[in-house]
Design a protein around this motif. Structure first.
Motif, PDB file in Angstrom:
ATOM      1  N   ALA A 222       0.848  -1.195   0.000  1.00 51.48           N
ATOM      2  CA  ALA A 222       0.000   0.000   0.000  1.00 51.48           C
ATOM      3  C   ALA A 222       0.883   1.244   0.000  1.00 51.48           C
ATOM      4  O   ALA A 222       2.082   1.181   0.266  1.00 51.48           O
ATOM      5  CB  ALA A 222      -0.932   0.000   1.212  1.00 51.48           C
TER       6      ALA A 222
ATOM      7  N   GLN B  57      -5.258  -0.130   1.977  1.00 56.80           N
ATOM      8  CA  GLN B  57      -5.643  -0.901   0.794  1.00 56.80           C
ATOM      9  C   GLN B  57      -4.422  -1.155  -0.067  1.00 56.80           C
ATOM     10  O   GLN B  57      -3.624  -0.245  -0.320  1.00 56.80           O
ATOM     11  CB  GLN B  57      -6.691  -0.156  -0.038  1.00 56.80           C
ATOM     12  CG  GLN B  57      -8.110  -0.271   0.483  1.00 56.80           C
ATOM     13  CD  GLN B  57      -9.094   0.323  -0.496  1.00 56.80           C
ATOM     14  OE1 GLN B  57      -8.970   1.469  -0.899  1.00 56.80           O
ATOM     15  NE2 GLN B  57     -10.078  -0.461  -0.891  1.00 56.80           N
ATOM     16  N   SER B  58      -4.269  -2.393  -0.541  1.00 54.58           N
ATOM     17  CA  SER B  58      -3.148  -2.718  -1.425  1.00 54.58           C
ATOM     18  C   SER B  58      -3.400  -2.130  -2.810  1.00 54.58           C
ATOM     19  O   SER B  58      -4.529  -1.775  -3.168  1.00 54.58           O
ATOM     20  CB  SER B  58      -2.967  -4.229  -1.524  1.00 54.58           C
ATOM     21  OG  SER B  58      -4.055  -4.811  -2.222  1.00 54.58           O
TER      22      SER B  58
ATOM     23  N   PRO C 216      -0.214  -3.241   3.772  1.00 51.70           N
ATOM     24  CA  PRO C 216      -1.454  -2.530   4.128  1.00 51.70           C
ATOM     25  C   PRO C 216      -1.743  -2.581   5.626  1.00 51.70           C
ATOM     26  O   PRO C 216      -1.587  -3.618   6.279  1.00 51.70           O
ATOM     27  CB  PRO C 216      -2.531  -3.282   3.326  1.00 51.70           C
ATOM     28  CG  PRO C 216      -1.796  -3.907   2.193  1.00 51.70           C
ATOM     29  CD  PRO C 216      -0.431  -4.241   2.716  1.00 51.70           C
TER      30      PRO C 216
ATOM     31  N   CYS D 231      -5.310   5.884  -3.566  1.00 49.16           N
ATOM     32  CA  CYS D 231      -4.474   4.985  -2.758  1.00 49.16           C
ATOM     33  C   CYS D 231      -4.541   5.363  -1.280  1.00 49.16           C
ATOM     34  O   CYS D 231      -4.293   6.517  -0.911  1.00 49.16           O
ATOM     35  CB  CYS D 231      -3.029   5.032  -3.244  1.00 49.16           C
ATOM     36  SG  CYS D 231      -2.796   4.260  -4.861  1.00 49.16           S
ATOM     37  N   LYS D 232      -4.845   4.405  -0.456  1.00 50.11           N
ATOM     38  CA  LYS D 232      -4.906   4.592   0.988  1.00 50.11           C
ATOM     39  C   LYS D 232      -4.009   3.547   1.651  1.00 50.11           C
ATOM     40  O   LYS D 232      -3.831   2.441   1.132  1.00 50.11           O
ATOM     41  CB  LYS D 232      -6.343   4.444   1.501  1.00 50.11           C
ATOM     42  CG  LYS D 232      -7.331   5.422   0.852  1.00 50.11           C
ATOM     43  CD  LYS D 232      -6.925   6.868   1.095  1.00 50.11           C
ATOM     44  CE  LYS D 232      -7.874   7.837   0.379  1.00 50.11           C
ATOM     45  NZ  LYS D 232      -7.391   9.230   0.491  1.00 50.11           N
TER      46      LYS D 232
END
Length: 713
Positions: free
Chosen positions: A372, A408-409, A442, A404-405
């Motif tokens: 991530a 999360q992958s 992640p 993108c966070k």
């Protein structure tokens, strides 16, 4: 994160520009004006034990530096001084005064000859240096390194091409001309017209490129001072990432608008005039940095590289040429430094490597799709910087940041938003390269996180203030770190309720960004208990005895080939001595084979008798608790790498698979075995196998008796 300067000291002492023209070599410019080989008084930390004497405030350290270390700040006047790099504040502001340097003025020596302050560098005269730092054409576009202990002069010399141009020109298609209307000045033939055009181009090149005096080579020399055991590696880094790229950009600028020669000619003219007027060196260098964009670019590169930051420069060519240079710094450590290695406090410690080999090329590495993206600064600030850059890639980068966070992958982001995974990875890699983000496993509330053993506790007071400002309702930073320092447990247990989990994940991202926390990951190896070892050994011996019995029967059943009694044919009257000799050889061979067969039969019988005495393997419910007498002499065995196993190890793995009772766990055994190598964290299995985390850990619980568990970062 720790400052880049603390992570990797470049060892850069000065940058100098040397050229060769038709008048010979010329030493044009160097920065800083009075470089020093003295090491910084700020002690370098080694190992993980931090000396309390090194916990001084940065401002106090700066005040203690001697005058030679402050030259950088004294020469911050001039155009482009407030220029921003990609992730830092302006380096400084214009100053209205010029501070005096040591040895700033001209003077006459004993013979009455004028001594000019800028004609000496590191106790070497520039007249000597300019000769050895303008190597022959054999070094054109090759690494040139000169060591004058303790200094290393490293560069990438650029010579003019033999055809008089600085860059190989792409062949252009000749324009079609109307034969009925020849161009003015042509003598009636197409060939004449083309030659006239070429002649005009040559004249233009001579006017703009050669400029009636002409430069035949230029060389930007980087002067380094490095420990001997680090010199080769560090020189290679700065050469590949900074020196080579800087020279290529200047070569392009010289080829397009004669930039390097024009700037050099202007600087040399200013130096000659200042020499005649006996101007102080401090005044001259301030004037040069104001008027010459090349000199100010050299200064910017020196300041940025010296502090291991990104140098963002603009060359005043037509059109302007923008360039960014940096020595890549590590974003994480896989192990703690030893007592003899330089410490890097504040850098994340983890064995989670975000780079994997590309499927198409084993040499090329790409981002792991199961990682991530974690921004290294406030999202709004990074967005503002990218919008200010306003490049072709700005819009895709902003979209990448929005999607993108850290929880999360990349694969999950691509699937959720129906976008191409490859493009997303390229954009993320761009943000990582320019130090705006890092790639991490992640974040998840079920994982365990601990205080990093490499955290920089000297920064705790300042970090506590920033933490309180970012999360005013959260526990204080020291209290929260103390809770994480207790017995490890799932991170979700720290949140007061389920509704608090999103905020606590933001707090976790903040802690990882600052190097305060790292993930506690789980690793495993396959553990083979004596019961399995004995069972496989028993089956192998049984197979060997069975094969031996079959071989003995086959040998005893085969009769010796009788002698031919057919007396007809051409050999009927053959010599009797020859027949007798052949018969003797056959008898001797048969006797030898008989003895070997008897020996093999006797050995097989002994092995069968020994095997008959062995206890028959019995599968127990808990093989780790089997205390049978015949197993006491057998030690447990660990399979270190399931990807490379022997025949016996493969049988051990198959035998363990047969012992697993749960149907789903039994089906997944062969699929999960590849992760039990001590390098692949068990936390990654759910992502890589596209399974639910709870389901994955439920299956792993069925294997707990057959794997050896270890937890670390």
């Amino acid at each position: 994160m720790a400052s880049a300067g603390a992570i990797n000291d470049s060892g850069l002492l000065a940058i100098a520009l040397v050229i060769r023209s038709k008048d010979g070599p010329r030493f044009v410019f160097h920065y800083p004006p009075r470089p020093t080989t003295k090491t910084s008084r700020c002690e370098k930390l080694y190992g993980t034990e931090l000396d309390e004497s090194d916990s001084e405030d940065e401002n106090e350290q700066r005040d203690e530096l001697d005058d030679s270390d402050l030259e950088e700040s004294r020469f911050m006047a001039g155009k482009g001084l407030g220029k921003l790099d990609l992730n830092d504040k302006p380096e400084g502001k214009k100053t209205d005064h010029v501070e005096v340097l040591e040895g700033d003025d001209h003077y006459d020596d004993a013979s009455g000859e004028q001594v000019v302050p800028w004609e000496t560098l590191f106790n070497f005269t520039t007249a000597d240096l300019r000769s050895i730092l303008t190597p022959a054409r054999a070094y054109h576009k090759k690494k040139f390194e000169l060591s004058l202990d303790p200094l290393h002069f490293v560069t990438y010399p650029i010579h003019i091409r033999e055809d008089g141009s600085w860059k190989k020109k792409k062949p252009k298609k000749a324009k079609k001309q109307n034969s009925s209307a020849p161009s003015e000045g042509s003598k009636g033939g197409d060939g004449t017209t083309v030659q006239e055009g070429a002649g005009k181009a040559a004249d233009n090149n001579s006017e703009d490129g050669d400029d009636h005096g002409g430069m035949t080579m230029f060389n930007v020399v980087f002067v380094l001072s490095l420990p001997k055991h680090e010199a080769d590696e560090r020189i290679t880094e700065i050469y590949q990432h900074v020196i080579k790229s800087f020279h290529k950009a200047l070569n392009h600028a010289q080829a397009s608008s004669n930039y390097v020669w024009k700037e050099s000619e202007m600087i040399l003219g200013m130096k000659e005039k200042a020499r005649e007027e006996r101007r102080p060196m401090s005044w001259l260098w301030s004037e040069i940095l104001v008027r010459s964009t090349l000199a100010s670019s050299i200064r910017d590169v020196f300041i940025a590289v010296s502090n291991n930051k990104i140098a963002t420069i603009q060359l005043n060519t037509t059109p302007p040429l923008d360039l960014s240079l940096q020595i890549p710094v590590p974003s994480f450590l896989t192990r703690l430094p030893t007592p003899t290695e330089r410490a890097m406090p504040g850098l994340i410690v983890t064995t989670a490597n975000p780079l994997v080999n590309d499927e198409g090329s084993e040499e090329q590495e790409v981002l792991n799709k199961h990682f991530a993206l974690l921004l290294l600064n406030d999202e709004s600030k990074i967005i503002a910087e990218i919008q200010a850059d306003d490049t072709d890639i700005s819009a895709p980068l902003l979209e990448c940041i929005r999607l993108c966070k850290p929880a999360q992958s990349f694969l999950q982001v691509a699937q959720a938003n129906n976008i191409e995974l490859g493009s997303l990875l390229i954009l993320a890699q761009h943000l990582i390269h320019w130090r705006r983000a890092i790639a991490i496993p992640p974040l998840h509330s079920r994982e365990m996180y601990i205080v990093s053993p490499n955290c920089d506790s000297r920064k705790l007071p300042a970090a506590s203030v920033a933490w309180k400002k970012a999360f005013p309702l959260a526990p204080s930073l020291p209290s929260f770190l103390a809770m994480l320092s207790a017995a490890p447990r799932p991170y979700k247990s720290f949140a007061p309720s389920k509704n608090h989990r999103p905020t606590y994940l933001e707090m976790l991202a903040w802690l990882i960004r600052g190097g305060w926390v790292t993930q506690l990951r789980t690793f495993a190896w396959i553990l083979v208990w004596p019961e399995i070892i004995y069972e496989v050994d028993y089956e192998l011996k049984a197979e060997a005895i069975e094969k031996s019995k079959k071989g003995t029967k086959s040998h005893s059943g085969s009769s010796e080939s009788p002698e031919s009694t057919d007396e007809s044919g051409p050999d009927k009257n053959s010599d009797n001595d020859q027949i007798t000799a052949l018969t003797t050889e056959q008898v001797a061979e048969n006797a030898r084979l008989g003895r070997l067969a008897d020996k093999a039969a006797k050995q097989a019988a002994e092995e069968a008798a020994t095997f008959a005495k062995m206890p028959v393997p019995v599968a127990t419910e808990h093989i780790s608790k089997n205390q049978a007498e015949h197993l006491k002499s057998i030690a447990p065995y660990i399979i270190k790498d399931p990807h490379r196993v022997s025949h016996e190890e493969s049988l051990y793995i198959a035998a363990i698979g047969k012992r697993i009772l749960d149907p789903k766990a039994k089906d997944c055994w062969q699929k999960f075995v590849k992760y039990f190598n001590g390098n692949e964290a068990l936390e990654t299995i759910a992502l890589r196998e596209n399974m639910k985390r709870k389901e994955t850990w439920g299956i792993l619980m069925h294997y707990q008796e057959h794997i050896l568990i270890c937890k670390h970062w």
